[in-house]
Scaffold this motif. Sequence first.
Motif, PDB file in Angstrom:
ATOM      1  N   ILE A   7     -90.566 -20.330  31.402  1.00 48.27           N
ATOM      2  CA  ILE A   7     -91.808 -20.916  30.884  1.00 48.27           C
ATOM      3  C   ILE A   7     -92.557 -19.882  30.048  1.00 48.27           C
ATOM      4  CG2 ILE A   7     -94.105 -21.751  31.563  1.00 48.27           C
ATOM      5  CD1 ILE A   7     -92.730 -23.145  33.946  1.00 48.27           C
ATOM      6  N   ALA A  11     -93.176 -20.216  25.994  1.00 48.15           N
ATOM      7  CA  ALA A  11     -94.528 -20.294  25.441  1.00 48.15           C
ATOM      8  C   ALA A  11     -94.771 -19.203  24.398  1.00 48.15           C
ATOM      9  CB  ALA A  11     -95.560 -20.192  26.561  1.00 48.15           C
ATOM     10  N   ASN A 122    -100.122 -28.615  29.749  1.00 42.46           N
ATOM     11  CA  ASN A 122     -99.767 -28.201  31.111  1.00 42.46           C
ATOM     12  C   ASN A 122     -99.655 -29.422  32.020  1.00 42.46           C
ATOM     13  OD1 ASN A 122     -99.631 -25.441  30.664  1.00 42.46           O
ATOM     14  ND2 ASN A 122    -101.770 -25.094  31.206  1.00 42.46           N
ATOM     15  N   ASN A 125     -96.711 -31.852  30.821  1.00 46.77           N
ATOM     16  CA  ASN A 125     -95.382 -31.344  31.169  1.00 46.77           C
ATOM     17  C   ASN A 125     -95.123 -31.379  32.672  1.00 46.77           C
ATOM     18  OD1 ASN A 125     -94.723 -30.838  28.504  1.00 46.77           O
ATOM     19  ND2 ASN A 125     -95.425 -28.722  28.570  1.00 46.77           N
ATOM     20  N   TYR A 127     -96.463 -29.509  35.061  1.00 48.30           N
ATOM     21  CA  TYR A 127     -96.403 -28.187  35.679  1.00 48.30           C
ATOM     22  C   TYR A 127     -97.220 -28.145  36.956  1.00 48.30           C
ATOM     23  CZ  TYR A 127     -94.442 -26.185  31.363  1.00 48.30           C
ATOM     24  OH  TYR A 127     -93.661 -25.881  30.295  1.00 48.30           O
ATOM     25  N   GLN A 131     -97.189 -22.775  37.544  1.00 47.50           N
ATOM     26  CA  GLN A 131     -96.473 -22.917  36.274  1.00 47.50           C
ATOM     27  C   GLN A 131     -97.454 -23.100  35.116  1.00 47.50           C
ATOM     28  OE1 GLN A 131     -93.988 -26.273  37.269  1.00 47.50           O
ATOM     29  NE2 GLN A 131     -92.242 -24.968  37.812  1.00 47.50           N
ATOM     30  N   ASN A 135     -97.695 -20.747  31.900  1.00 39.48           N
ATOM     31  CA  ASN A 135     -97.620 -21.283  30.545  1.00 39.48           C
ATOM     32  C   ASN A 135     -98.852 -20.879  29.732  1.00 39.48           C
ATOM     33  OD1 ASN A 135     -96.387 -22.964  28.460  1.00 39.48           O
ATOM     34  ND2 ASN A 135     -98.117 -24.329  28.831  1.00 39.48           N
TER      35      ASN A 135
END
Length: 196
Positions: A7, A11, A122, A125, A127, A131, A135
């Motif tokens: 991740i 990014a 965020n 996705n 996450y 996470q 990100n």
Amino acid sequence: MKVFFAILLTAILTNNYILSKFLGICPFLGVSKKLNTAVGMSAAVIFVMLLASAATYPLNTFLENHGLGYLQTIVFILVIAALVQLVEIVLRKYIPSLYNSLGIYLPLITTNCAVLGVTILNIDNGYTFAQAMTNSFGAGLGFMVAMVMFAGVRSKLESCDIPKFLEGLPITLVAASLTSLSFLGFAGMVENMFGV
């Protein structure tokens, strides 16, 4: 651990918010003339991205649980605006030289679509909180990498003999597009390294 590293790398390199998603172009073009202001702006953006992600993640859960998901963008912008005001106050008090050099671009972090984009993506996705923070940090580092690279390119442009019709914004946009193309070389790298 492998997922967090993937991740982070994604990014920074392959899904760079400026050079791949084209979010945050205003400070990219406006503050990248000098390396120190580019780094200062990037540090402020990293800080705001991390705080915004930490604040908006639980807020989104609250909004969704109460059937208010349609207010997500408005609430996120208000949170980001409050955080930018906090950063502005801190910089004015403790680092006035950076505050003065950033000028109008510091309050523009509020409307920097990269900050809003990272908070919304965020969630989109799927996450987890950890996470999402990874990100956000990677997106901020990617913002810094792009700003520093472009500041270097722009400093080289100052010593070049540029045709009159390309001076100013046209050569800046050409240089920005070439900088963006340089990141295409990273496409597929994370997928091939980690299989994610």
